[in-house]
Design a protein around this motif. Structure first.
Motif, PDB file in Angstrom:
ATOM      1  N   UNK A  62      12.100  21.776 -44.343  1.00  0.00           N
ATOM      2  CA  UNK A  62      13.399  22.057 -43.732  1.00  0.00           C
ATOM      3  C   UNK A  62      13.721  23.535 -43.883  1.00  0.00           C
ATOM      4  N   UNK A  63      14.002  24.190 -42.768  1.00  0.00           N
ATOM      5  CA  UNK A  63      14.363  25.604 -42.742  1.00  0.00           C
ATOM      6  C   UNK A  63      15.828  25.732 -42.316  1.00  0.00           C
ATOM      7  N   UNK A  64      16.595  26.495 -43.075  1.00  0.00           N
ATOM      8  CA  UNK A  64      18.013  26.627 -42.765  1.00  0.00           C
ATOM      9  C   UNK A  64      18.832  25.425 -43.191  1.00  0.00           C
ATOM     10  N   UNK A  85      15.957  21.819 -34.393  1.00  0.00           N
ATOM     11  CA  UNK A  85      14.648  21.638 -33.764  1.00  0.00           C
ATOM     12  C   UNK A  85      13.697  21.085 -34.812  1.00  0.00           C
ATOM     13  N   UNK A  86      13.043  19.964 -34.509  1.00  0.00           N
ATOM     14  CA  UNK A  86      12.063  19.370 -35.420  1.00  0.00           C
ATOM     15  C   UNK A  86      10.675  19.458 -34.817  1.00  0.00           C
ATOM     16  N   UNK A  87       9.878  20.427 -35.227  1.00  0.00           N
ATOM     17  CA  UNK A  87       8.581  20.698 -34.615  1.00  0.00           C
ATOM     18  C   UNK A  87       7.458  19.963 -35.345  1.00  0.00           C
ATOM     19  N   UNK A  88       6.626  19.273 -34.555  1.00  0.00           N
ATOM     20  CA  UNK A  88       5.476  18.557 -35.110  1.00  0.00           C
ATOM     21  C   UNK A  88       4.333  19.532 -35.305  1.00  0.00           C
ATOM     22  N   UNK A  89       3.786  19.574 -36.517  1.00  0.00           N
ATOM     23  CA  UNK A  89       2.732  20.528 -36.836  1.00  0.00           C
ATOM     24  C   UNK A  89       1.356  19.921 -36.956  1.00  0.00           C
ATOM     25  N   UNK A 125       8.310  20.583 -39.168  1.00  0.00           N
ATOM     26  CA  UNK A 125       9.162  21.683 -39.606  1.00  0.00           C
ATOM     27  C   UNK A 125      10.503  21.554 -38.900  1.00  0.00           C
ATOM     28  N   UNK A 126      11.552  21.330 -39.679  1.00  0.00           N
ATOM     29  CA  UNK A 126      12.895  21.126 -39.133  1.00  0.00           C
ATOM     30  C   UNK A 126      13.700  22.408 -39.329  1.00  0.00           C
ATOM     31  N   UNK A 127      14.250  22.925 -38.241  1.00  0.00           N
ATOM     32  CA  UNK A 127      14.994  24.183 -38.269  1.00  0.00           C
ATOM     33  C   UNK A 127      16.462  23.942 -37.913  1.00  0.00           C
ATOM     34  N   UNK A 128      17.364  24.519 -38.722  1.00  0.00           N
ATOM     35  CA  UNK A 128      18.798  24.499 -38.440  1.00  0.00           C
ATOM     36  C   UNK A 128      19.281  25.934 -38.285  1.00  0.00           C
ATOM     37  N   UNK A 129      20.039  26.195 -37.218  1.00  0.00           N
ATOM     38  CA  UNK A 129      20.636  27.512 -37.008  1.00  0.00           C
ATOM     39  C   UNK A 129      22.012  27.327 -36.376  1.00  0.00           C
ATOM     40  N   UNK A 189      10.772  16.458 -32.480  1.00  0.00           N
ATOM     41  CA  UNK A 189      11.421  15.204 -32.859  1.00  0.00           C
ATOM     42  C   UNK A 189      12.831  15.454 -33.372  1.00  0.00           C
ATOM     43  N   UNK A 190      13.805  14.922 -32.652  1.00  0.00           N
ATOM     44  CA  UNK A 190      15.186  15.006 -33.100  1.00  0.00           C
ATOM     45  C   UNK A 190      15.390  14.126 -34.334  1.00  0.00           C
TER      46      UNK A 190
END
Length: 314
Positions: free
Chosen positions: A119-121, A253-257, A263-267, A144-145
């Motif tokens: 989780x980022x942010x 944004x939840x990016x599949x790696x 990797x889940x990003x919050x801004x 993925x939401x």
């Protein structure tokens, strides 16, 4: 934590004629609830490795036979990768989409422990929870939401509902019923007399209300913004709603790696809590512009997570 489910489904890969300039609306649904229930059964009974084996023939079928979505995939990937995509690129694009769809079964069934989620942010989401005023959680048809559920394990008070159009809500509720019947109550359908009331009630409770901001409908507020070198339409509705209700907007944004990694990003995109009526239109445009820029950033960062299988720039 209550869950939300993304509106994009396998019908995004089906061929269709363009209707009223909004090609994504015209996609017919090739999947059926019975087929979805079967996949859910395989996933939950036989496990993720066995279910993932089914993705290869399914993706191969769509790469070969879905002409329009394949062409749209190639057009997007050429912009994102800076080169002409090959067959492997197209297959990978479809496979990432299918993998995220499959993993929703496990996310929505509270089986997040089997994933490696970064989780980022996170402090942005935690701050919104502390404020207790609720916020609009804005995403796109990317990754993925439902990966947000990993945050719910750390923050038990977090509750998320998803706002979507009534027809999509009906279809999604059918799918949710196959995974976890309790989830269907967390989808708020637009277009009903009480839609706005339900959104306000959720926000007043301090909940997160999720929306997807990268698609528009005929007659809906939209704005043309630069996106990967060419203007594309983005919905202004989520930002107008946030401005009307004086709430902050957070990008998720939840990016599949690959493998088990997300990797889940919050801004934070905007905070309309103090915006006055004369300022509203300008602030909405600026917020929409920031959304488009950040969406392009993540689309270039992880292009195979882009799930708009139609000509996005039309």
């Amino acid at each position: 934590m209550k869950a939300a489910v993304g509106a994009e489904k396998a019908e995004a890969l089906a061929g269709a004629e363009e209707i009223g300039g909004k090609e994504w609306v015209a996609r017919p649904e090739r999947s059926s609830v019975a087929a979805i229930r079967f996949i859910v059964w395989v996933a939950l009974r036989l496990g993720r490795p066995a279910a993932r084996l089914l993705l290869y023939p399914i993706c191969l079928y769509f790469v070969v036979f879905s002409r329009k979505p394949r062409r749209a995939s190639a057009k997007f990937l050429e912009r994102a990768l800076g080169r002409r995509p090959g067959f492997n690129d197209l297959f990978r694009h479809y496979h990432v989409f299918a993998a995220c769809l499959l993993d929703r079964v496990f996310f929505l069934n509270d089986q997040t422990e089997q994933f490696d989620i970064h989780v980022h942010g996170e402090e942005v989401a935690v701050e919104m929870l502390k404020r207790g005023t609720g916020c609009l959680l804005l995403g796109g048809h990317m990754g993925s939401f439902e990966a947000i559920r990993t945050l719910g394990r750390k923050q038990p008070g977090l509750k998320v509902s998803l706002v979507m159009y009534e027809e999509n809500a009906r279809k999604i509720n059918s799918v949710l019923g196959a995974i976890n019947p309790d989830l269907a109550l967390e989808v708020i359908a637009l277009g009903r007399p009480d839609s706005m009331l339900k959104v306000r009630e959720s926000l007043d409770r301090g909940d997160f209300v999720g929306m997807l901001g990268d698609r528009t409908l005929e007659g809906e507020g939209e704005i043309r913004l630069p996106f990967m070198g060419e203007p594309a339409s983005f919905a202004t509705g989520p930002f107008q709603l946030a401005a009307l209700l004086k709430r902050p907007v957070v990008l998720m944004v939840g990016l599949y790696g690959g493998g088990r990694r997300y990797d889940v990003h919050f801004e934070q995109l905007a905070d309309f809590s103090t915006v006055t009526t004369p300022e509203r239109a300008g602030e909405v445009r600026q917020a929409a512009g920031r959304f488009a820029k950040r969406l392009e950033h993540f689309a270039r960062l992880s292009p195979y997570n882009w799930f708009n299988f139609y000509d996005f720039w039309k």
